[in-house]
Design a protein around this motif. Structure first.
Motif, short mmCIF file in Angstrom:
data_model
loop_
_atom_site.label_atom_id
_atom_site.label_comp_id
_atom_site.label_asym_id
_atom_site.label_seq_id
_atom_site.Cartn_x
_atom_site.Cartn_y
_atom_site.Cartn_z
N LEU A 19 -5.85 20.17 24.88
CA LEU A 19 -4.41 20.17 24.61
C LEU A 19 -3.63 19.79 25.86
O LEU A 19 -2.68 19.00 25.81
N VAL A 20 -4.04 20.34 27.00
CA VAL A 20 -3.36 20.03 28.27
C VAL A 20 -3.47 18.55 28.58
O VAL A 20 -2.52 17.90 29.05
N LYS A 21 -4.67 17.97 28.33
CA LYS A 21 -4.86 16.54 28.57
C LYS A 21 -3.91 15.71 27.71
O LYS A 21 -3.32 14.72 28.19
N VAL A 22 -3.74 16.08 26.46
CA VAL A 22 -2.83 15.33 25.58
C VAL A 22 -1.40 15.42 26.09
O VAL A 22 -0.67 14.42 26.15
N LEU A 23 -0.96 16.63 26.50
CA LEU A 23 0.41 16.79 26.99
C LEU A 23 0.63 16.03 28.30
O LEU A 23 1.70 15.45 28.52
N ASP A 24 -0.37 16.03 29.16
CA ASP A 24 -0.24 15.26 30.40
C ASP A 24 -0.10 13.77 30.11
O ASP A 24 0.67 13.06 30.78
N SER A 25 -0.84 13.28 29.13
CA SER A 25 -0.72 11.86 28.76
C SER A 25 0.64 11.57 28.17
O SER A 25 1.21 10.50 28.42
N MET A 26 1.19 12.51 27.42
CA MET A 26 2.54 12.33 26.87
C MET A 26 3.57 12.32 28.00
O MET A 26 4.56 11.58 27.94
N LYS A 27 3.32 13.15 29.02
CA LYS A 27 4.24 13.16 30.17
C LYS A 27 4.24 11.80 30.86
O LYS A 27 5.29 11.28 31.22
N ILE A 28 3.05 11.25 31.06
CA ILE A 28 2.94 9.95 31.70
C ILE A 28 3.59 8.86 30.86
O ILE A 28 4.27 7.97 31.37
N ALA A 29 3.39 8.93 29.53
CA ALA A 29 3.95 7.92 28.62
C ALA A 29 5.42 8.16 28.34
O ALA A 29 6.08 7.33 27.69
N ASN A 30 5.97 9.30 28.82
CA ASN A 30 7.38 9.64 28.64
C ASN A 30 7.76 9.70 27.16
O ASN A 30 8.76 9.14 26.71
#
Length: 948
Positions: A141-152
């Protein structure tokens, strides 16, 4: 506020005032809805896909095992589409792959850094949370949220958190909170975050899950949203109550956000309470608190409270109060939007009273405000603030001026920079050498030479010890811009300064530049000045002069140089002159071209004496080239033979001989009493301009006095003075006037930095009374503005200056259109308008000049004015002999070493009186032609033997 006795029950009854609608929980295929991944929401539903209405066929165990194997193999080979296909087939039949495969797939999709794969990961996580959350690892889940942060992608991130809450999938806040806070700040999506924050706090209370409790950064993000985005006092205090109940201790940022809100709302009592509360928490540094107060007052438009807050911060914090650049920019924009230059000047003066006398310049309020103006691109406003301070009797340190000077340099506004330097000097302040160097370099890059000179003079007057850098910058810039006359003037000005190491190479640079541009008289003048100041010419000096003389075919001048070099080499060794192959080759080539073979033999003897190698075959090429010229060398193979006599119009003026390999080489210098001029013939026109006596189209044409100043080059009639070569645009013979144009002189349509203009004292020309010289872009310290001298016409001259400054071309010298005419001068030279008129722009500290000799049909329209320099010439050179020559169809000229009168006929023949009955001067008996052929053959043979 922050009372620990409070309970959390208020949170469930006091929702935040955001009215943003909730996003429905996504299903497995909700990744197909673009609204989840876009900042602009859309509510248009997509049609259901046929596959959603079709009941899937149950899978057998073998089929399930095959799909899991395919999924595993696809992940190993990074075959994303095949892995996703296998996963969809399994989940569509309510079958989950193993936990490790499921998390590996989602991690893989999140790591691909493309929106399509991130949508698949999002859909997979949502599906698993809804159907079987035990299959999902926290780190996935953390990995998905981090990717969303990068993708804005803010919307799907908040949707994912809400899905977690709804399905009671509680992940510790510390694992996902920071990512959501960063997404919130990046997108300014505080409303959505406040709902997540509210729900997270409720879960922490109701479920008694301490690990779900938000941390301080999350609380500050919620507080920032309430204060800076929603601007809601009630919501902000709700967050404060929450922090108190949860036992989260505030920091300076927490108080800062509340300070901004209270200042914006004008709640002075709450600001006092808040400041006291900060003291209770032990926060002694209130810089952030005051900065936020200032931001709130600026947005409210209360500039009085902005000033009071800054001054109060100095009383409370003293030197420790250093507001950031962002705060000062807000202050400047707030004041300038309301025309508050006076207010900013007053604020700086009042702040100086509270600042310590030894305060660092960069930490002062004055520097902060001025630097903020510069950062906002408002350098002129910054200058105006300092001027207003001067009016109010205040002053600032040198460091406050530095940002403005740097901005002027960056913007290539060198004239303004120079003016500001003068103001700084008048205040008794002194810039350091780095600032001067930067300003001078910017001036030279902009070709603003007067500003560079003015700055350098200021450096010298300020007794700055290190001048070498700026000196080299100016000299190099002038060389690159082909301005040797300015180099000479500059060098002459600084040559006696002991801080500047002027060497022979500096003079050589000027001489080389003059020679390269064909201005040999200037080169000679520079050489004389160089020798007068006891700088010894070297081989580079003579090489430049030789090349210059060869270019214009002045070989006799090369002979004079050889005599000088020969004397130095013979009497005192080489005495600074490196008599090497390069210099030898230059002399041999020029002397052979000029026909001075006795000098050639002297060079050869000197090379033999000094054992210098000479490329003889190369010299043979020079001899062959010479054979095509009209100069003759007579060679006779017998020791007793006398030199022959030539028939016709030749006469032998000198004979010398050198014995070599049983040959006597007799050098016979031939001069013509009345031979054809050097340029062949004379013309009666140059381009479209008719040419009459005393003018001529080249050397040997017209009167010799005028031939030194006027010649025809490629169809253009040119006028030469000590400062350059100018084009003659017209000649009016009845009024004995010519009009010359300087390509660097300014006009209404085009203005640029100009050179100087000098009319030689010995020339037969004078400036006419019609000429009006105007100096443009002058420094306020220019000597033309000396009240005791009265060098500027302040009457009608003001109208002329206003007219010129109304031209669009004035931007070419760095001034705005219709600029104040205080930098313009209609120049009334203290010298007479005769020969010797000098317009020295560097000494006058002006950027450009123009000359107007007529106003056309409209004195009020500068576009119709006639720009150029009108000169009147001496018409006393006409003689009866010249009139007889012209009556016979010839053109008046001169010839011979004594430059006696010659009538140049159309067929090329010369006469001492007229062209009646004259044939070709080069014609004669056939015997002469045969004799010349024999002579040329002798030349060939003898020089072959000489060099071999």
């Amino acid at each position: 506020m922050w009372r620990k006795a409070k309970t959390l029950s208020v949170l469930s009854h006091r929702p935040f005032s955001s009215s943003t609608p909730e996003t429905p929980n996504p299903t497995l295929y909700s990744f197909l809805q673009p609204s989840i991944f876009s900042l602009n929401k859309t509510t248009t539903p997509l049609p259901k896909t046929p596959s959603q209405d079709t009941k899937p066929q149950p899978l057998t165990q073998n089929h399930i095992a095959t799909l899991e194997t395919n999924l595993h193999q696809a992940l190993i080979t990074s075959n994303t589409d095949e892995a996703w296909k296998s996963f969809k087939t399994l989940t569509a039949n309510s079958v989950f792959p193993s936990k490790s495969l499921t998390n590996s797939l989602i991690t893989h999709l999140s790591s691909l850094n493309d929106i399509h794969s991130l949508k698949r990961a999002f859909a997979s996580v949502i599906y698993i949370i809804e159907k079987n959350p035990d299959e999902l690892k926290f780190e996935t889940l953390v990995k998905v949220l981090d990717s969303m942060k990068i993708a804005n992608t803010a919307a799907p991130a908040f949707a994912l958190i809400r899905c977690m809450f709804k399905n009671r999938y509680f992940v510790p806040f510390g694992l996902w909170g920071n990512a959501v806070v960063e997404i919130t700040r990046k997108n300014k999506n505080f409303a959505a975050f406040l709902r997540v924050f509210d729900e997270c706090c409720r879960i922490a209370r109701d479920e008694k899950l301490d690990f779900m409790k938000p941390d301080l950064p999350a609380c500050n993000a919620a507080l920032e949203g309430c204060c800076c985005e929603l601007e809601s006092v009630s919501d902000a205090e709700n967050v404060v109550e929450t922090m108190s109940v949860l036992g989260i201790r505030p920091d300076e940022s927490s108080f800062g956000f509340l300070a901004y809100l209270y200042a914006l709302k004008g709640l002075e009592e709450k600001i006092i309470e808040l400041e006291n509360l900060m003291g209770g928490f032990g926060f002694l540094n209130k810089r952030g608190f005051f900065s936020n107060l200032i931001s709130g007052y600026v947005k409210l438009g209360n500039l009085e409270f902005v000033s009071k807050t800054i001054l109060r911060s100095l009383k409370v914090e003293g030197e420790s109060t250093i507001f950031g650049e962002e705060t000062y920019c807000e202050v400047v924009k707030g004041f300038l939007n309301n025309g508050g230059i006076k207010g900013l000047a007053t604020l700086i003066i009042e702040a100086q009273k509270l600042e310590a006398s030894d305060v660092v310049v960069d930490s002062s309020v004055g520097y902060g405000i001025v630097n903020a103006c510069v950062k906002l691109g408002l350098s002129d406003k910054a200058h105006s603030i300092l001027e207003e301070m001067d009016v109010q009797g205040g002053s600032v340190g040198l460091g406050v001026y530095v940002p403005i000077l740097k901005a002027y340099c960056k913007e290539h506004r060198t004239a303004e920079a120079t003016q500001l330097v003068m103001e700084i000097s008048n205040l008794g302040l002194q810039l350091d050498v780095e600032i001067y160097d930067a300003l001078i370099e910017a001036s030279m890059s902009s070709q603003d030479f007067p500003s560079a000179f003015s700055l350098f003079r200021d450096m010298r007057e300020a007794r700055i010890p290190e001048l070498k850098g700026s000196y080299l910058t100016i000299m190099t810039g002038l060389m690159e811009n082909h301005r040797p006359e300015l180099m000479a003037a500059f060098l002459d000005e600084v040559v006696e300064d002991p801080r500047i190491e002027v060497g022979t190479h500096d003079w050589n640079s000027i001489i080389h530049a003059f020679c390269k541009s064909g201005r040999l008289e200037d080169a000679r003048r520079t050489l004389r000045r160089m020798i007068f100041l006891q700088f010894e010419p070297n081989d580079q000096t003579y090489l430049s002069l030789i090349n210059g003389y060869v270019t214009v075919e002045k070989y006799f001048s090369v002979l004079m140089l050889w005599n000088e070099v020969k004397r130095k080499v013979s009497s005192n060794g080489q005495k600074g002159v490196k008599f090497d192959n390069t210099l030898v080759d230059a002399f041999l080539y020029a002397l052979v071209k000029g026909g001075f073979f006795d000098a050639v033999m002297q060079v050869v003897e000197k090379t033999q004496e000094m054992k210098i190698f000479v490329d003889k075959w190369r010299k043979m090429k020079d001899i062959i080239a010479f054979l095509s010229s009209p100069r003759l060398l007579l060679v006779i193979q017998c020791s007793e033979a006398a030199p022959p006599t030539l028939e016709g119009s030749f006469e032998i003026v000198s004979v010398t001989s050198v014995e070599f390999h049983n040959f006597i080489i007799i050098h016979t210098v031939l001069a013509t009493a009345h031979n054809t001029p050097i340029n062949g013939t004379c013309d009666d026109t140059c381009g479209t301009i008719p040419i009459k006596y005393p003018f001529g189209t080249g050397f040997g044409c017209g009167h010799p006095v005028f031939a030194r100043y006027i010649k025809c080059s490629s169809g253009t009639l040119q006028f030469s003075t000590g400062t350059g070569i100018y084009t003659i645009s017209s000649i009016d013979y009845p009024s004995n006037t010519i009009v010359v144009t300087d390509p660097l002189m300014s006009t209404c349509s085009s203005m640029q930095n100009s050179g100087s203009f000098i009319l030689d004292r010995t020339s037969p020309f004078i400036i006419t009374s019609d000429d009006i010289f105007v100096l443009l872009g002058c420094s306020t310290t220019s000597p033309v503005f000396d009240a005791d001298e009265e060098l500027c016409d302040t009457g009608s001259g003001s109208r002329i200056c206003r007219g010129l400054y109304s031209c669009k071309g004035v931007t070419g010298i760095g001034l705005p259109q219709n600029a104040p005419v205080s930098t313009c001068c209609v120049y009334d030279s203290p010298l007479s308008l005769g020969s010797g008129y000098a317009l020295d722009l560097p000494k006058l500290q002006c950027s450009s000049y123009t000359s107007i000799y007529g106003f056309g049909d409209d004195e009020g329209d500068p576009m119709k004015w006639k720009f150029g320099i009108s000169l009147q010439y001496n018409d006393s050179y006409d003689t009866e002999t010249c009139k007889d020559c012209e009556a016979s169809g010839g053109l008046c000229g001169f010839a011979g070493l004594d430059q006696s009168f010659a009538c140049v006929c159309k067929n090329g023949a010369n006469s001492s009186n007229n062209c009646l009955g004259r044939g070709y001067a080069w014609s004669g008996t056939w015997g002469l032609k045969i004799q010349l052929k024999m002579i040329l053959g002798g030349i060939w043979l003898s020089w072959m033997l000489l060099f071999l």
